[in-house]
Write a protein that holds these residues in place. Structure first.
Motif, PDB file in Angstrom:
ATOM      1  N   LEU A  30       0.795  -1.229   0.000  1.00 41.32           N
ATOM      2  CA  LEU A  30       0.000   0.000   0.000  1.00 41.32           C
ATOM      3  C   LEU A  30       0.827   1.278   0.000  1.00 41.32           C
ATOM      4  CD1 LEU A  30      -2.667  -1.103   2.621  1.00 41.32           C
ATOM      5  CD2 LEU A  30      -3.028  -0.811   0.167  1.00 41.32           C
ATOM      6  N   VAL A  31       2.112   1.168   0.285  1.00 39.29           N
ATOM      7  CA  VAL A  31       2.966   2.352   0.439  1.00 39.29           C
ATOM      8  C   VAL A  31       2.972   3.220  -0.818  1.00 39.29           C
ATOM      9  CG1 VAL A  31       5.352   3.139   0.727  1.00 39.29           C
ATOM     10  CG2 VAL A  31       4.428   1.377   2.233  1.00 39.29           C
ATOM     11  N   GLU A  32       3.260   2.635  -1.978  1.00 34.88           N
ATOM     12  CA  GLU A  32       3.375   3.431  -3.204  1.00 34.88           C
ATOM     13  C   GLU A  32       2.093   4.185  -3.529  1.00 34.88           C
ATOM     14  OE1 GLU A  32       5.164   1.891  -6.722  1.00 34.88           O
ATOM     15  OE2 GLU A  32       6.682   0.808  -5.576  1.00 34.88           O
ATOM     16  N   SER A  33       0.942   3.553  -3.337  1.00 33.43           N
ATOM     17  CA  SER A  33      -0.308   4.240  -3.656  1.00 33.43           C
ATOM     18  C   SER A  33      -0.541   5.438  -2.734  1.00 33.43           C
ATOM     19  CB  SER A  33      -1.494   3.274  -3.603  1.00 33.43           C
ATOM     20  OG  SER A  33      -1.715   2.812  -2.298  1.00 33.43           O
ATOM     21  N   HIS A  34      -0.156   5.327  -1.465  1.00 42.01           N
ATOM     22  CA  HIS A  34      -0.309   6.451  -0.539  1.00 42.01           C
ATOM     23  C   HIS A  34       0.666   7.580  -0.879  1.00 42.01           C
ATOM     24  CE1 HIS A  34      -3.296   5.139   2.423  1.00 42.01           C
ATOM     25  NE2 HIS A  34      -2.844   3.914   2.198  1.00 42.01           N
ATOM     26  N   VAL A  35       1.899   7.234  -1.224  1.00 42.53           N
ATOM     27  CA  VAL A  35       2.882   8.250  -1.592  1.00 42.53           C
ATOM     28  C   VAL A  35       2.437   8.964  -2.872  1.00 42.53           C
ATOM     29  CG1 VAL A  35       5.266   8.649  -2.341  1.00 42.53           C
ATOM     30  CG2 VAL A  35       4.805   7.084  -0.444  1.00 42.53           C
ATOM     31  N   ALA A  36       1.960   8.216  -3.844  1.00 43.37           N
ATOM     32  CA  ALA A  36       1.550   8.782  -5.134  1.00 43.37           C
ATOM     33  C   ALA A  36       0.416   9.803  -4.988  1.00 43.37           C
ATOM     34  CB  ALA A  36       1.128   7.671  -6.081  1.00 43.37           C
ATOM     35  N   ARG A  37      -0.407   9.668  -3.972  1.00 48.26           N
ATOM     36  CA  ARG A  37      -1.520  10.604  -3.744  1.00 48.26           C
ATOM     37  C   ARG A  37      -1.050  12.008  -3.348  1.00 48.26           C
ATOM     38  NH1 ARG A  37      -5.239   6.673   0.020  1.00 48.26           N
ATOM     39  NH2 ARG A  37      -5.117   4.905  -1.400  1.00 48.26           N
ATOM     40  N   HIS A  38       0.193  12.111  -2.884  1.00 43.73           N
ATOM     41  CA  HIS A  38       0.691  13.385  -2.372  1.00 43.73           C
ATOM     42  C   HIS A  38       1.653  14.100  -3.306  1.00 43.73           C
ATOM     43  CE1 HIS A  38      -1.210  12.909   1.541  1.00 43.73           C
ATOM     44  NE2 HIS A  38      -0.935  11.633   1.415  1.00 43.73           N
ATOM     45  N   TYR A  39       1.982  13.500  -4.432  1.00 42.46           N
ATOM     46  CA  TYR A  39       2.931  14.097  -5.358  1.00 42.46           C
ATOM     47  C   TYR A  39       2.367  14.085  -6.774  1.00 42.46           C
ATOM     48  CZ  TYR A  39       6.374  13.677  -1.630  1.00 42.46           C
ATOM     49  OH  TYR A  39       7.039  13.789  -0.437  1.00 42.46           O
ATOM     50  N   ILE A  40       2.681  15.125  -7.542  1.00 41.40           N
ATOM     51  CA  ILE A  40       2.280  15.148  -8.951  1.00 41.40           C
ATOM     52  C   ILE A  40       3.112  14.128  -9.719  1.00 41.40           C
ATOM     53  CG2 ILE A  40       2.274  16.560 -11.047  1.00 41.40           C
ATOM     54  CD1 ILE A  40       1.642  18.962  -9.178  1.00 41.40           C
ATOM     55  N   LYS A  41       4.436  14.147  -9.468  1.00 45.49           N
ATOM     56  CA  LYS A  41       5.337  13.163 -10.062  1.00 45.49           C
ATOM     57  C   LYS A  41       5.805  12.239  -8.948  1.00 45.49           C
ATOM     58  CE  LYS A  41       9.673  12.581 -12.446  1.00 45.49           C
ATOM     59  NZ  LYS A  41      10.992  13.155 -12.654  1.00 45.49           N
ATOM     60  N   MET A  42       5.640  10.945  -9.135  1.00 45.20           N
ATOM     61  CA  MET A  42       6.012   9.961  -8.117  1.00 45.20           C
ATOM     62  C   MET A  42       7.511  10.046  -7.831  1.00 45.20           C
ATOM     63  SD  MET A  42       4.943   7.530  -6.178  1.00 45.20           S
ATOM     64  CE  MET A  42       5.534   6.091  -5.324  1.00 45.20           C
ATOM     65  N   PRO A  43       7.894  10.286  -6.560  1.00 44.61           N
ATOM     66  CA  PRO A  43       9.316  10.344  -6.224  1.00 44.61           C
ATOM     67  C   PRO A  43       9.937   8.943  -6.220  1.00 44.61           C
ATOM     68  CG  PRO A  43       8.002  10.566  -4.250  1.00 44.61           C
ATOM     69  CD  PRO A  43       7.047  10.538  -5.402  1.00 44.61           C
ATOM     70  N   VAL A  44      11.242   8.910  -6.353  1.00 44.10           N
ATOM     71  CA  VAL A  44      11.971   7.642  -6.271  1.00 44.10           C
ATOM     72  C   VAL A  44      12.064   7.263  -4.794  1.00 44.10           C
ATOM     73  CG1 VAL A  44      14.177   6.500  -6.671  1.00 44.10           C
ATOM     74  CG2 VAL A  44      13.277   8.122  -8.355  1.00 44.10           C
ATOM     75  N   LEU A  45      11.590   6.074  -4.459  1.00 44.54           N
ATOM     76  CA  LEU A  45      11.658   5.597  -3.079  1.00 44.54           C
ATOM     77  C   LEU A  45      12.975   4.859  -2.879  1.00 44.54           C
ATOM     78  CD1 LEU A  45       8.033   4.208  -2.588  1.00 44.54           C
ATOM     79  CD2 LEU A  45       8.881   6.530  -2.253  1.00 44.54           C
TER      80      LEU A  45
END
Length: 68
Positions: A30-45
């Motif tokens: 679930l981590v990536e989907s939650h992070v993606a909600r807060h950024y226009i461009k998905m950051p590198v984890l």
């Protein structure tokens, strides 16, 4: 179910995610989907790690101090 405190390191930034999940595997998925909600461009984890894991009960929570 467990309440997870997850530390996420990204390029130039870090964050904590608090989420409720059945298993460790579900929490990580679930981590990536939650992070993606807060950024226009998905950051590198760079890294994702469970810092704490608790069974949810009334009053269960996490204190997250801000670094100043």
């Amino acid at each position: 179910m467990f309440l997870y405190k997850i530390e996420i390191e990204m390029e130039g930034n870090s964050a904590h995610l608090i989420l409720l999940a059945q298993t460790d595997e579900q929490a990580f998925s679930l981590v990536e989907s939650h992070v993606a909600r807060h950024y226009i461009k998905m950051p590198v984890l760079k890294s994702v790690a469970v810092v704490e894991k608790k069974r949810p009960e009334p009053g269960t929570g996490y204190f997250i101090a801000h670094n100043e």
